[in-house]
Motif scaffolding. Sequence first.
Motif, PDB file in Angstrom:
ATOM      1  N   ALA A   1      44.012  40.058  34.498  1.00  7.51           N
ATOM      2  CA  ALA A   1      43.562  39.759  35.862  1.00  7.51           C
ATOM      3  C   ALA A   1      42.473  40.739  36.290  1.00  7.51           C
ATOM      4  CB  ALA A   1      44.740  39.819  36.831  1.00  7.51           C
TER       5      ALA A   1
ATOM      6  N   CYS B   1      45.173  33.551  36.322  1.00  9.78           N
ATOM      7  CA  CYS B   1      45.621  33.679  34.931  1.00  9.78           C
ATOM      8  C   CYS B   1      46.627  32.598  34.563  1.00  9.78           C
ATOM      9  CB  CYS B   1      46.220  35.064  34.700  1.00  9.78           C
ATOM     10  SG  CYS B   1      45.016  36.408  34.759  1.00  9.78           S
TER      11      CYS B   1
ATOM     12  N   ARG C   1      47.952  35.355  27.846  1.00 12.69           N
ATOM     13  CA  ARG C   1      48.286  35.791  29.203  1.00 12.69           C
ATOM     14  C   ARG C   1      47.038  36.137  29.998  1.00 12.69           C
ATOM     15  NH1 ARG C   1      52.651  38.606  26.743  1.00 12.69           N
ATOM     16  NH2 ARG C   1      51.409  40.526  26.805  1.00 12.69           N
ATOM     17  N   GLY C   2      46.058  36.692  29.362  1.00 14.37           N
ATOM     18  CA  GLY C   2      44.830  37.078  30.039  1.00 14.37           C
ATOM     19  C   GLY C   2      44.971  38.379  30.806  1.00 14.37           C
TER      20      GLY C   2
ATOM     21  N   CYS D   1      40.162  36.220  36.146  1.00 17.05           N
ATOM     22  CA  CYS D   1      40.961  36.467  34.949  1.00 17.05           C
ATOM     23  C   CYS D   1      40.059  36.335  33.730  1.00 17.05           C
ATOM     24  CB  CYS D   1      42.129  35.486  34.864  1.00 17.05           C
ATOM     25  SG  CYS D   1      43.371  35.922  33.600  1.00 17.05           S
ATOM     26  N   THR D   2      40.395  37.074  32.664  1.00 21.51           N
ATOM     27  CA  THR D   2      39.600  37.092  31.436  1.00 21.51           C
ATOM     28  C   THR D   2      40.522  36.938  30.237  1.00 21.51           C
ATOM     29  OG1 THR D   2      37.997  38.574  32.485  1.00 21.51           O
ATOM     30  CG2 THR D   2      37.917  38.391  30.088  1.00 21.51           C
ATOM     31  N   TRP D   3      40.102  36.103  29.276  1.00 26.71           N
ATOM     32  CA  TRP D   3      40.806  35.921  28.005  1.00 26.71           C
ATOM     33  C   TRP D   3      39.803  36.138  26.866  1.00 26.71           C
ATOM     34  CZ3 TRP D   3      40.948  32.741  32.174  1.00 26.71           C
ATOM     35  CH2 TRP D   3      42.191  32.471  32.772  1.00 26.71           C
TER      36      TRP D   3
END
Length: 325
Positions: A99, A68, A96-97, A111-113
């Motif tokens: 985790a 992230c 920030r995303g 991690c994902t945004w």
Amino acid sequence: MQRKRYTPGRTGSTARTAVVLTLGLGLGIGLTGCSSGTPADDIAVDAKAGPAAAVAPPGRYRTLFEPCGAVPQATLKDLLPGAAALADAERDKAYRGVASVTYDTDRRVGCTWKADTPDISHRLALDIERVVSYDTAVSDDDRAQEVYVRKQLAAGIPLPPTAPPTTEPPATTPPTTTPSAPASPGSPTASGPLPGATQGATRAAAGTAGAATKPGDAAGAPSGKPPAGATAPSSGATPSGPSPTGLEPRVLQGLGNVAYLDDTLSTVGANGHQRAVSVVFRTSNVIVTVSYREQTTGSAEAPDSTELQEKARNLARLLAERLEE
């Protein structure tokens, strides 16, 4: 009193001494024989054991970085343009995303945004896997290559062909010819035909050609022009499918040890479109997957493939440089 007769060598102390010396000598000989036979037995056992099996080398990486925090905020602003319209708290949360939940952060992290607006949404995901081989005969890099190949084949991207080994052609021996006997001057098989036969054959050929070819016939048309009613051949073959644009799913060069790009377009609802671009590359025993998706709602125009591929590839190069640090 009657005296006992003395016999030499029969006294008690002398007999006992002889017995002790005999036993000591026998034990010494037995121990010497046992100790001298032990090394030969050891050498025979070692010779049967054979050489030790070679152990495959371990991979380059032992841990993974925190995903992230691996993407700079400037890059996130470019990948998530919709986050600029969010409130400060929501925008910071988007950058920030989130985790990924994993059981061992030294083996796999992610991690994902995402940032959504009423008309368009963007989603970015990272998946980083460190492959470990538990077979001492297979290295971590070889095991990671097996995992990578399965991913590429599942995406429908064929593996690049391998060049066959080059071998020199076998040497050939020129055939041996046997000279034939010269023909007689009057024979038809001599170096030149008879003068009379040549003139007759020429007149016969001219008469046959004159009978087969008539003025105006197709066979007598000038060379280079097709006969009347004939269709001229086309200059090139008709392509069987659309020509490649350079944006189709393909193998990438100059990214990690091996890499490929996948691009898929699908419809969402009545007028929506979703384009998903994935860049996967392997560096030693680590496999990185960058997934970038854009989805439109209420728009007939599909997301631009060139833009999404360029952004995903730029992020993949940034992560590859991070692995080299």
